[in-house]
Each structure stands twice: as C-alpha cells, then as structure tokens.
Write a protein that holds these residues in place. Structure first.
Motif, mmCIF file in Angstrom:
data_model
loop_
_atom_site.group_PDB
_atom_site.id
_atom_site.type_symbol
_atom_site.label_atom_id
_atom_site.label_comp_id
_atom_site.label_asym_id
_atom_site.label_seq_id
_atom_site.Cartn_x
_atom_site.Cartn_y
_atom_site.Cartn_z
ATOM 1 N N ASP A 227 0.829 -1.270 0.031
ATOM 2 C CA ASP A 227 0.092 0.091 -0.096
ATOM 3 C C ASP A 227 0.644 1.209 -0.020
ATOM 4 N N GLU A 228 2.024 1.289 0.930
ATOM 5 C CA GLU A 228 2.766 2.388 0.884
ATOM 6 C C GLU A 228 3.575 2.553 -0.422
ATOM 7 N N LEU A 229 3.947 1.421 -0.873
ATOM 8 C CA LEU A 229 5.042 1.394 -2.217
ATOM 9 C C LEU A 229 3.971 1.843 -3.297
ATOM 10 N N GLY A 230 2.587 1.586 -3.266
ATOM 11 C CA GLY A 230 1.808 1.884 -4.318
ATOM 12 C C GLY A 230 1.172 3.323 -4.274
ATOM 13 N N SER A 231 1.491 3.929 -2.836
ATOM 14 C CA SER A 231 0.897 5.340 -2.958
ATOM 15 C C SER A 231 1.867 6.266 -3.532
ATOM 16 N N ARG A 232 2.916 5.794 -3.720
ATOM 17 C CA ARG A 232 3.991 6.685 -4.149
ATOM 18 C C ARG A 232 4.114 6.726 -5.761
ATOM 19 N N CYS A 233 3.427 5.604 -6.406
ATOM 20 C CA CYS A 233 3.530 5.428 -7.754
ATOM 21 C C CYS A 233 2.853 6.603 -8.584
ATOM 22 N N LEU A 234 3.502 6.997 -9.545
ATOM 23 C CA LEU A 234 2.983 8.004 -10.561
ATOM 24 C C LEU A 234 2.177 7.533 -11.748
ATOM 25 N N ALA A 235 2.300 6.390 -11.743
ATOM 26 C CA ALA A 235 1.982 5.424 -13.077
ATOM 27 C C ALA A 235 2.453 6.207 -14.362
ATOM 28 N N CYS A 236 3.756 6.679 -14.380
ATOM 29 C CA CYS A 236 4.519 7.150 -15.434
ATOM 30 C C CYS A 236 4.989 6.346 -16.288
ATOM 31 N N THR A 237 5.108 5.260 -15.908
ATOM 32 C CA THR A 237 5.709 3.975 -16.644
ATOM 33 C C THR A 237 7.352 4.191 -17.121
ATOM 34 N N ALA A 238 7.818 5.132 -16.267
ATOM 35 C CA ALA A 238 9.336 5.393 -16.669
ATOM 36 C C ALA A 238 10.003 3.993 -16.598
ATOM 37 N N GLY A 281 -15.840 -4.152 -21.086
ATOM 38 C CA GLY A 281 -16.892 -3.788 -20.089
ATOM 39 C C GLY A 281 -16.494 -2.964 -18.975
ATOM 40 N N GLY A 282 -15.298 -2.392 -18.899
ATOM 41 C CA GLY A 282 -14.770 -1.532 -18.008
ATOM 42 C C GLY A 282 -14.101 -2.126 -16.786
ATOM 43 N N HIS A 283 -14.033 -3.510 -16.751
ATOM 44 C CA HIS A 283 -13.575 -4.152 -15.335
ATOM 45 C C HIS A 283 -12.059 -3.931 -15.594
ATOM 46 N N ASN A 284 -11.453 -3.649 -14.602
ATOM 47 C CA ASN A 284 -9.838 -3.848 -14.432
ATOM 48 C C ASN A 284 -9.490 -4.605 -13.391
ATOM 49 N N PHE A 285 -8.589 -5.607 -13.865
ATOM 50 C CA PHE A 285 -7.956 -6.568 -12.853
ATOM 51 C C PHE A 285 -7.016 -5.933 -11.989
ATOM 52 N N ARG A 286 -6.344 -4.818 -12.270
ATOM 53 C CA ARG A 286 -5.391 -4.506 -11.277
ATOM 54 C C ARG A 286 -5.839 -2.851 -11.142
ATOM 55 N N ASP A 287 -6.795 -2.623 -10.529
ATOM 56 C CA ASP A 287 -7.368 -1.170 -10.515
ATOM 57 C C ASP A 287 -6.703 -0.130 -9.601
ATOM 58 N N SER A 288 -5.752 -0.732 -8.917
ATOM 59 C CA SER A 288 -4.978 0.313 -7.905
ATOM 60 C C SER A 288 -3.315 0.351 -8.145
ATOM 61 N N ASN A 289 -2.774 1.312 -7.753
ATOM 62 C CA ASN A 289 -1.271 1.370 -7.866
ATOM 63 C C ASN A 289 -0.806 0.340 -7.136
ATOM 64 N N ARG A 290 -1.394 0.120 -6.008
ATOM 65 C CA ARG A 290 -0.779 -0.799 -5.152
ATOM 66 C C ARG A 290 -0.560 -2.334 -5.764
ATOM 67 N N ASN A 291 -1.777 -2.714 -6.614
ATOM 68 C CA ASN A 291 -1.894 -4.123 -7.054
ATOM 69 C C ASN A 291 -0.930 -3.978 -8.465
ATOM 70 N N ARG A 292 -0.873 -2.864 -8.997
ATOM 71 C CA ARG A 292 0.073 -2.839 -10.243
ATOM 72 C C ARG A 292 1.422 -2.802 -9.920
ATOM 73 N N VAL A 293 1.863 -2.086 -8.837
ATOM 74 C CA VAL A 293 3.203 -2.193 -8.322
ATOM 75 C C VAL A 293 3.855 -3.487 -7.848
ATOM 76 N N ARG A 294 2.859 -4.121 -6.942
ATOM 77 C CA ARG A 294 3.215 -5.477 -6.573
ATOM 78 C C ARG A 294 3.266 -6.360 -7.474
ATOM 79 N N HIS A 295 2.384 -6.312 -8.637
ATOM 80 C CA HIS A 295 2.235 -7.299 -9.839
ATOM 81 C C HIS A 295 3.746 -7.157 -10.505
ATOM 82 N N ARG A 296 4.091 -5.952 -10.668
ATOM 83 C CA ARG A 296 5.565 -5.746 -11.679
ATOM 84 C C ARG A 296 6.571 -6.179 -10.756
ATOM 85 N N MET A 297 6.682 -6.162 -9.444
ATOM 86 C CA MET A 297 7.671 -6.641 -8.773
ATOM 87 C C MET A 297 7.709 -8.183 -8.691
ATOM 88 N N TYR A 298 6.587 -8.806 -8.437
ATOM 89 C CA TYR A 298 6.207 -10.154 -8.194
ATOM 90 C C TYR A 298 6.658 -11.031 -9.703
#
Length: 341
Positions: A227-238, A281-298
């Motif tokens: 949660d803390e790591l994801g809260s920092r993410c700017l989703a800039c994809t750098a 349909g608009g569903h997002n399987f990783r709809d938060s920075n938390r989930n996206r950052v964790r997924h990338r690291m995983y």
C-alpha cells in the motif's frame, strides 16, 4: 569456452572490421548520460560508460513495429516483411546480455516463436565488455553480474589488454582477421582474477543481500508495505521504459488518413499503466497502484523465476534512477531486510 588476449590498441581495428559488414551499435555520450546508438567511428564509442539511459533491447524489440498491413475496404491483409539490418551491439554489459537471454526465452519459445523478434535477434552479434558497478547496480544479487552465454565475444579489461571470451565462430573469424589474438598466460589469468575481485568489491554494500527472494515475495504478498509503495507510484511507466527485460506490449490498428488502409502495430506497454489490465466492459483486474506495483515486482522477482528458473530483474539499476518516487527492487530488498528476512 575459448579465451584469447588482445592489446587495448587493437580495439579500433576490431570495430572497423565489424563495420565492414554490420551496422555497429555502441554506447555513446548522450547529454549528461550515455545511450546505445549507431556509430560510424571507434572514436564515438565510450566503453568506460557506467550504465546507459535505456538498454539495447530496442534493437531486437522496437518500441513500435508493424506486424502486417490491411485494406479495410477490400478486406485484404498483406504480410509485413521485417527489414533486418545485420548489427553488432558492441560494449554490452553482463546485465544487458542476461536481459537479452531472458527475452530470448519469451520470444523464441518453441511453442510461440515470434518471427519478428527472431529475425532481428538472429542478425545481431553481441560483443560484451566488463564494467565497474555504480551505486545503484545490484546485478550480483540477481546472479546477472556475469554473462555465461548470449554473447559472441566478451572483453574483460585486464589493464592494457583484454581477455576475450569467444562465443561464436563468426565473431572469432572477425577477431582473427582484425587483431593478433594470443593464448592467455598465467600473468593474464592472475590479472583477470584481480579485476574480477576488484569488481566484486565495488558493489554498494548498503543494498541488502537477501536470500530466497521469490519465497519472500509470496510470504509478504498481503503486507501493508505494498500500500505504501503503491501510494508513491505516479503511473508514469518510466520504470518499464528503461527496463531491459520488460516485454509487455499492446496491439493497435492504425488507419491511414483515407480510412481505407492501415497497419497493425505492436507497441511497448507497461503493467504499471492504469489501463493495462482493463478489459471490455470496463473491468480492471489491477485497478490500484498498489496492485500494479506489486504485480510488476512479483513478475520480476518471483513469477518469471518459477517459469524460466531465473530472475527477470538483472539488477542494472536503471529503474532506480528513472523512478522519481523511489520505487525499485532495491526498496523491496530493504523491506525484506527490515522484516528480518
């Protein structure tokens, strides 16, 4: 593995020999940093570079490429022929060579071979060179500080000469024609061991050496740390833009202005992008920075290892420098260390 020794002053002749039949890509100065670019002279090359801004990945997996062309009016598809340029990537570090080896596992998988990638990779020779780690390098922790395969020549600087590891007959022939390679002596081998030891001692000791990283990624999968790591993410994809092993892509159909013809393109994408996991349909399987950052690291520190028996992260440190929010695998390693892992 076959080893030879050449003098440092023979390198220009080696590069010029490759230029006779290949386009040579090498590290050059780019503003205050370095980048892999086409060179026409040895004088342009900076072999003592720390790390380039981006890797040499773009020469085998372009940021945008055409897969085929289509005629929407007549419902016709025309196969696109890749224009393959015989290339030599001269001066790749071990981490980048290992990154290419990982990409090979993905795009040259016998079940789903990618003809576009294979065509470029097959026409590319890799000439590696030794390096000195920077403060953000942690390739030794990812077992990517040495290149055991994936190169045609690898040059280890041992003072006023290079110990050359030969990986292909094609490159060996060029080496033989351009230089005066000789058998390694005991003195050369001692110099090699000293250079290797000096390099190992140069890594930043503040980056924690954590064992069983993949297992810990599972053990702390639900920790508030994400949660803390994801809260920092700017989703800039750098991070993915500079990463040598990110291979996610999008497919887009691009129409010409006439609206009748177009082309299907493959474009680099990033799992940290908010739209990456969105479906119809608009569903997002990783709809938060938390989930996206964790997924990338995983994927970097666990998922790829489970499938291919190697970390996808090579510890090059590019994401460490590119991320303005200080998100990187190093932060994950520090978290594990704080947990007493």
């Amino acid at each position: 593995m076959l080893y030879r020794v050449i003098d440092s002053q023979e390198l220009p002749a080696l590069v010029e020999a490759f230029m006779e039949d290949y386009e040579v890509i090498a590290p050059v100065e780019s503003g205050a940093s370095y980048a892999f670019e086409k060179v026409t002279s040895f004088d342009e090359i900076k072999l003592d570079y720390p790390t380039t801004i981006t890797s040499c990945k773009k020469y085998v997996l372009p940021p945008r490429e055409t897969l085929f062309k289509f005629d929407a009016l007549n419902n016709e598809v025309t196969d696109f022929t890749v224009k393959v340029t015989p290339r030599v990537i001269f001066g790749a570090h071990a981490c980048d060579i290992n990154a290419l080896n990982s990409l090979d596992m993905v795009f040259e998988d016998s079940r789903y071979r990618d003809p576009y990638y294979e065509a470029r990779r097959g026409a590319t020779l890799i000439i590696g060179i030794s390096c000195t780690p920077t403060e953000s390098c942690f390739c030794h922790l990812m077992e990517a500080d040495e290149a055991r395969t994936g190169y045609d020549l690898f040059l280890q600087d041992i003072g006023d000469r290079y110990l050359v590891s030969i990986g292909s007959v094609t490159a060996a022939n060029v080496l033989e024609s351009a230089c005066n390679p000789r058998e390694a002596t005991d003195e050369d081998r001692i110099a090699f061991r000293q250079a290797t030891r000096k390099r190992q001692e140069s890594f930043n000791e503040e980056i924690p050496d954590v064992q069983e990283i993949a297992m810990l990624m599972d053990a702390f999968h639900s920790d508030p740390f994400w949660d803390e790591l994801g809260s920092r993410c700017l989703a800039c994809t750098a991070c993915s833009s500079v990463c040598p092993t990110c291979f996610c892509f999008d497919i887009a159909d691009t129409l010409e202005p006439d609206g009748k013809t177009g082309r299907r393109e493959r474009i680099w994408d990033a799992c940290t992008s908010p739209q990456f996991a969105m479906v119809t349909g608009g569903h997002n399987f990783r709809d938060s920075n938390r989930n996206r950052v964790r997924h990338r690291m995983y994927h970097k520190l666990n998922g790829f290892l489970a499938t291919h028996d190697r970390m996808l992260c090579t510890g090059c440190g590019r994401c460490v420098r590119a991320c303005k929010a200080h998100i990187s695998p190093i932060e994950v390693l520090k978290f594990f260390e704080e947990k007493g892992a």
